[in-house]
Design a protein around this motif. Structure first.
Motif, PDB file in Angstrom:
ATOM      1  N   LYS A 537      46.527  60.360  58.163  1.00 12.62           N
ATOM      2  CA  LYS A 537      47.555  61.388  58.015  1.00 12.62           C
ATOM      3  C   LYS A 537      48.913  60.771  57.724  1.00 12.62           C
ATOM      4  N   ILE A 538      49.251  59.710  58.429  1.00  7.90           N
ATOM      5  CA  ILE A 538      50.537  59.048  58.196  1.00  7.90           C
ATOM      6  C   ILE A 538      50.583  58.476  56.782  1.00  7.90           C
ATOM      7  N   GLY A 539      49.451  57.940  56.309  1.00  5.68           N
ATOM      8  CA  GLY A 539      49.390  57.438  54.935  1.00  5.68           C
ATOM      9  C   GLY A 539      49.608  58.540  53.921  1.00  5.68           C
ATOM     10  N   GLN A 540      49.066  59.731  54.184  1.00  8.71           N
ATOM     11  CA  GLN A 540      49.260  60.860  53.269  1.00  8.71           C
ATOM     12  C   GLN A 540      50.717  61.289  53.209  1.00  8.71           C
ATOM     13  N   LEU A 541      51.469  61.009  54.258  1.00  5.98           N
ATOM     14  CA  LEU A 541      52.893  61.355  54.299  1.00  5.98           C
ATOM     15  C   LEU A 541      53.765  60.227  53.758  1.00  5.98           C
ATOM     16  N   ASN A 542      53.138  59.247  53.106  1.00  5.59           N
ATOM     17  CA  ASN A 542      53.858  58.073  52.593  1.00  5.59           C
ATOM     18  C   ASN A 542      54.578  57.331  53.713  1.00  5.59           C
ATOM     19  N   GLY A 543      53.944  57.304  54.873  1.00  3.07           N
ATOM     20  CA  GLY A 543      54.542  56.626  56.012  1.00  3.07           C
ATOM     21  C   GLY A 543      53.805  55.360  56.383  1.00  3.07           C
ATOM     22  N   GLN A 544      54.338  54.674  57.370  1.00  3.81           N
ATOM     23  CA  GLN A 544      53.745  53.437  57.868  1.00  3.81           C
ATOM     24  C   GLN A 544      53.608  53.523  59.380  1.00  3.81           C
ATOM     25  N   ILE A 545      52.619  52.837  59.924  1.00  4.42           N
ATOM     26  CA  ILE A 545      52.407  52.819  61.367  1.00  4.42           C
ATOM     27  C   ILE A 545      52.100  51.401  61.801  1.00  4.42           C
ATOM     28  N   SER A 546      52.696  50.982  62.897  1.00  4.55           N
ATOM     29  CA  SER A 546      52.481  49.625  63.397  1.00  4.55           C
ATOM     30  C   SER A 546      52.453  49.650  64.918  1.00  4.55           C
ATOM     31  N   ILE A 547      51.906  48.578  65.512  1.00  6.90           N
ATOM     32  CA  ILE A 547      51.722  48.510  66.963  1.00  6.90           C
ATOM     33  C   ILE A 547      52.270  47.193  67.495  1.00  6.90           C
ATOM     34  N   ILE A 557      53.923  52.108  69.745  1.00  9.01           N
ATOM     35  CA  ILE A 557      53.453  52.462  68.407  1.00  9.01           C
ATOM     36  C   ILE A 557      54.633  53.038  67.632  1.00  9.01           C
ATOM     37  N   ILE A 558      54.908  52.468  66.458  1.00 11.19           N
ATOM     38  CA  ILE A 558      56.063  52.874  65.651  1.00 11.19           C
ATOM     39  C   ILE A 558      55.578  53.514  64.355  1.00 11.19           C
ATOM     40  N   ILE A 559      56.104  54.684  64.057  1.00 11.02           N
ATOM     41  CA  ILE A 559      55.775  55.403  62.817  1.00 11.02           C
ATOM     42  C   ILE A 559      57.049  55.540  61.995  1.00 11.02           C
ATOM     43  N   LYS A 560      56.930  55.242  60.704  1.00 13.25           N
ATOM     44  CA  LYS A 560      58.065  55.379  59.788  1.00 13.25           C
ATOM     45  C   LYS A 560      57.665  56.319  58.665  1.00 13.25           C
ATOM     46  N   VAL A 561      58.369  57.450  58.558  1.00  9.97           N
ATOM     47  CA  VAL A 561      58.053  58.446  57.529  1.00  9.97           C
ATOM     48  C   VAL A 561      59.332  58.819  56.792  1.00  9.97           C
ATOM     49  N   PRO A 562      59.212  59.251  55.528  1.00 11.56           N
ATOM     50  CA  PRO A 562      60.404  59.670  54.782  1.00 11.56           C
ATOM     51  C   PRO A 562      60.970  60.967  55.342  1.00 11.56           C
ATOM     52  N   GLY A 683      62.844  59.364  33.503  1.00 11.62           N
ATOM     53  CA  GLY A 683      64.098  59.636  32.820  1.00 11.62           C
ATOM     54  C   GLY A 683      63.998  59.587  31.312  1.00 11.62           C
ATOM     55  N   ASP A 684      63.017  58.845  30.771  1.00 14.89           N
ATOM     56  CA  ASP A 684      62.876  58.783  29.320  1.00 14.89           C
ATOM     57  C   ASP A 684      61.898  59.838  28.805  1.00 14.89           C
ATOM     58  N   GLY A 685      61.494  60.776  29.704  1.00 13.15           N
ATOM     59  CA  GLY A 685      60.655  61.891  29.264  1.00 13.15           C
ATOM     60  C   GLY A 685      59.169  61.629  29.311  1.00 13.15           C
ATOM     61  N   ARG A 686      58.760  60.462  29.797  1.00 13.76           N
ATOM     62  CA  ARG A 686      57.334  60.157  29.845  1.00 13.76           C
ATOM     63  C   ARG A 686      56.751  60.548  31.197  1.00 13.76           C
ATOM     64  N   ILE A 687      55.449  60.719  31.219  1.00  8.88           N
ATOM     65  CA  ILE A 687      54.755  61.053  32.466  1.00  8.88           C
ATOM     66  C   ILE A 687      54.363  59.760  33.168  1.00  8.88           C
ATOM     67  N   ALA A 688      54.643  59.682  34.459  1.00  9.04           N
ATOM     68  CA  ALA A 688      54.282  58.509  35.257  1.00  9.04           C
ATOM     69  C   ALA A 688      53.438  58.961  36.430  1.00  9.04           C
ATOM     70  N   LEU A 689      52.398  58.189  36.725  1.00 13.74           N
ATOM     71  CA  LEU A 689      51.560  58.462  37.884  1.00 13.74           C
ATOM     72  C   LEU A 689      52.153  57.772  39.113  1.00 13.74           C
ATOM     73  N   ILE A 690      52.121  58.469  40.254  1.00 16.17           N
ATOM     74  CA  ILE A 690      52.651  57.920  41.511  1.00 16.17           C
ATOM     75  C   ILE A 690      51.496  57.281  42.276  1.00 16.17           C
ATOM     76  N   ILE A 691      51.655  56.012  42.612  1.00 21.12           N
ATOM     77  CA  ILE A 691      50.576  55.243  43.242  1.00 21.12           C
ATOM     78  C   ILE A 691      50.543  55.503  44.746  1.00 21.12           C
ATOM     79  N   ASP A 692      49.362  55.799  45.245  1.00 12.37           N
ATOM     80  CA  ASP A 692      49.113  55.904  46.683  1.00 12.37           C
ATOM     81  C   ASP A 692      48.547  54.554  47.123  1.00 12.37           C
ATOM     82  N   VAL A 693      49.408  53.695  47.707  1.00 15.72           N
ATOM     83  CA  VAL A 693      49.042  52.306  47.963  1.00 15.72           C
ATOM     84  C   VAL A 693      47.825  52.178  48.889  1.00 15.72           C
ATOM     85  N   PRO A 694      47.786  52.840  50.049  1.00 12.42           N
ATOM     86  CA  PRO A 694      46.598  52.673  50.914  1.00 12.42           C
ATOM     87  C   PRO A 694      45.305  53.115  50.234  1.00 12.42           C
ATOM     88  N   SER A 695      45.356  54.250  49.536  1.00 15.31           N
ATOM     89  CA  SER A 695      44.155  54.744  48.862  1.00 15.31           C
ATOM     90  C   SER A 695      43.722  53.797  47.744  1.00 15.31           C
TER      91      SER A 695
END
Length: 701
Positions: A537-547, A557-562, A683-695
């Motif tokens: 779930k934290i990964g889906q929120l573009n967050g990080q979790i550490s212990i 346990i520390i969670i960092k989310v946008p 910004g130059d009008g092209r389509i870019a895919l957003i990478i889901d790093v953990p996935s």
């Protein structure tokens, strides 16, 4: 169940009652720790009373009865006739669960499921004084004890006071007084009798006796009541003037008082303080048809009396309730504006027109301010999540026979409403894990030289454009050697690989699917599912979790989310001719690398940077592919990305720069593509895919 009432009133009830019920759960747990807090007792009493009043207006009888029984319990508690204990709180908290369940049924338009009769009977038992309950005949006829304690009297005491007033004024040689409704009313009903009291004066007397204290001056001047009863009324007025538990600061409550003044009380018996003035005249003045229609007019007069300072500026004049879908639509439009701004900035950079540069610069400032303002409207305090944890910790600690104190910091920290909702379940898992796995039994803690009561600390703070959440306990901590052994038993690692794991890597093993250190499975934990869900779930929120953990001292346990999920800062990269966006939260470091200076460790290509070893991945081979006859470059850019405590290197062809992007969902044909979180327009009008790093790493590596 009467849902034919005005839908707007129903929605107001859902909002008001929803906020009250959210607070009640936290207030009840706090009351168990501070049983002598009179302000807290009065606040809980008013909470149940207000919900009951709204439910009565909507004719939700099952909800009314449940709240009324709970209200009676807290009337006894705040009048110091019973003490708060764990058994009582168990029953009250179970009642709150049923109230919440019925409230959800009201929200969904379903038929109400009444609370069990056994539960109501238990509540009614706790609504009796701790000693032997006094009978109505033995009750004193002077000033009621409850009026001295909390400014309110029970139905029985109120009737006895009226009877005493009538008996005192019924002597043959005494004139009819304002305290004698039986003698005053026949003249009023016949239209003659100029010396009789008016309805307003009669209502004022009842309000004074009831404890509101708003008509003390007028009644004192007009009513020649017997001396004993005058003193009782004065005592009641003084206690009411203290303002500890007056219910005058809620406009909705005043409306209910006015409506109940017409005799429309939701239950046959007295249902609380606000209904009493209306019920007693109805009984005492059966022969006064002309006075009945005037009753509602006296209620607004009472509410128009001088009110506390906090009522000077009604909230309704300064706030507006807006449907969240409308806010989402506005946020989407602001997102589109951000894309247009990015496009114009790129075009303006290639233009030499000074006026164009100035216009684009102004647009940038306005768009940024508008984006921040709209995001602020979507912000909610994380207290909406934290508010449920006192009850979670309390119930779990009782079931496990542990003593646990929950401490919360940073409850006013704001973040996106979608994140508030999404973080709820992961935090529940983590808090339950701290109580179950972390905090030891009281005897074990005592032998270890610790206080019998363990402490779980839940905190939140803002750090730049991210929120840091921490769940900390002072329990047993984690043993890295036990985790290594479990990893080998579960087949996650071979023995030699497990021996090379660092302590932090061992701690992160608890996020593996099916991994648990529990020897026995219980209804609380032991299946190794909860922490895996948290990490996903934290990964889906573009967050990080550490212990961080220390054996014998506790874990953190520390969670960092946008702050928000709608607009994301990213690092734009090029793989061949295709643009990709890496979430900036994952990016740790960027450098240029000679690819001929890599090493092979355990069959995987790695690089060494400042004595640290990072696995190296050519993500172009995964996402774009390698053309026939195409040679591998000898130099490339490497982006070090982090997932929790693990860091790896991504080889990319070109770095474009940082850019804020609006996340757009993938089309139906591309939904579920591994490693992709969405798409955006650059910004130059092209389509870019957003990478889901953990996935991406989970699927390809």
């Amino acid at each position: 169940m009467a849902f034919d009432a005005d839908d707007e009133i129903l929605q107001d009830f859902l909002v008001e009652a929803g906020e009250i019920l959210e607070k009640l759960s936290e207030q009840l747990v706090d009351l168990e720790r501070n049983p002598d807090d009179s302000d807290l007792l009065n606040a809980i009493f008013r909470g149940f009373h207000t919900v009951k009043g709204g439910a009565g207006f909507l004719q939700l009888e099952a909800l009314v009865n449940c709240c009324h029984s709970a209200e009676n319990v807290f009337d006894i508690l705040r009048n110091h006739k019973r003490k708060v204990d764990s058994e009582l709180m168990d029953v009250v908290l179970e009642t709150l669960d049923h109230v919440n369940a019925m409230f959800d049924q009201v929200r969904n338009g379903e038929s109400l499921t009444p609370a069990p009769d056994e539960l109501i009977a238990s509540l009614d038992a706790f609504a009796e004084p701790a000693g032997e309950a006094p009978s109505r005949e033995d009750a004193p006829t002077g000033a009621p004890q409850s009026a001295e304690d909390g400014g309110d009297i029970t139905d029985e005491e109120f009737e006895q006071l009226l009877d005493a007033l009538q008996d005192g004024s019924a002597a043959p040689d005494s004139p009819a007084t304002a305290a004698d409704p039986v003698q005053a009313e026949p003249a009023a009903g016949g239209g003659s009798g100029d010396d009789d009291i008016t309805d307003d004066e009669f209502e004022a007397l009842l309000d004074q006796l009831h404890g509101k204290g708003q008509f003390a001056g007028a009644v004192a001047a007009d009513e020649p009541a017997p001396a004993a009863d005058t003193n009782a009324a004065a005592s009641t007025s003084e206690s009411a003037a203290a303002g500890d538990d007056l219910i005058t600061d809620d406009e909705f409550e005043k409306l209910l008082d006015e409506l109940h003044g017409k005799g429309g009380a939701p239950t046959a018996a007295g249902t609380g303080e606000t209904e009493k003035p209306a019920e007693e005249p109805a009984k005492a003045k059966p022969a006064a048809p002309k006075s009945e229609p005037k009753k509602p007019e006296s209620k607004p007069a009472a509410s128009a009396a001088p009110a506390p300072a906090r009522d000077a500026s009604p909230v309704a004049e300064t706030t507006v309730r807006v449907d969240t879908k409308r806010l989402d639509d506005i946020m989407n439009m602001v997102g589109e504006l951000v894309l247009v701004r990015n496009r114009l900035q790129r075009l303006g950079a290639s233009s030499e027109d000074e006026h164009m540069h100035k216009a684009v610069s102004n647009l940038d400032v306005v768009t940024t301010d508008l984006q921040a303002a709209v995001m602020q409207t979507r912000m909610q305090p994380i207290k909406k999540v934290f508010g449920r944890f006192p009850r979670v910790v309390r119930d779990l600690a009782r079931s496990l026979k542990k003593e646990v104190n929950l401490v919360m910091h940073g409850e006013d920290t704001d973040l996106d409403k979608n994140l508030v909702e999404a973080l709820s379940d992961p935090l529940v898992h983590l808090v339950r894990n701290s109580v179950d796995h972390g905090i030891e039994a009281p005897d074990v803690r005592e032998k270890a030289g610790k206080p019998r009561q363990g402490t779980v600390t839940l905190s939140a703070e803002q750090e730049g454009d991210h929120i840091l959440l921490a769940i900390e306990d002072d329990g047993a901590g984690m043993d890295p050697d036990v985790l290594r052994r479990k990893a080998v038993e579960k087949g996650i690692y071979e023995q030699d690989a497990a021996d090379r794991l660092t302590d932090n890597e061992c701690f992160n093993l608890i996020f593996s699917a099916g991994f648990s250190t529990k020897e026995q499975i219980s209804d609380v934990s032991g299946r190794g599912v909860g922490m895996d869900v948290v990490k996903t779930k934290i990964g889906q929120l573009n967050g990080q979790i550490s212990i961080v953990s220390e054996l014998g001292k506790g874990s953190r346990i520390i969670i960092k989310v946008p702050l928000t999920l709608a607009i994301m800062p990213t690092l734009m990269i090029m793989l061949g001719d295709q643009s990709f966006a890496l979430p900036l939260v994952n990016v740790v470091e960027i450098f240029h690398l000679d690819l001929t200076k890599t090493n092979i460790v355990d069959g995987r290509e790695c690089i060494v940077v400042r004595d640290k070893v990072f696995p190296l991945f050519h993500i172009k081979r995964w996402l774009v592919g390698k053309g026939q006859g195409q040679e591998e470059p000898t130099n490339a850019h490497v982006v070090i990305v982090a997932m929790g405590t693990k860091q790896v290197g991504f080889v990319v062809d070109q770095l474009v720069g940082q850019e804020e992007v609006v996340i757009k969902p993938l089309g139906r044909a591309l939904q579920g593509t591994p490693g992709m979180a969405g798409a955006t327009i650059t910004g130059d009008g092209r389509i870019a895919l957003i990478i889901d790093v953990p996935s991406l790493l989970q699927h390809y590596s």
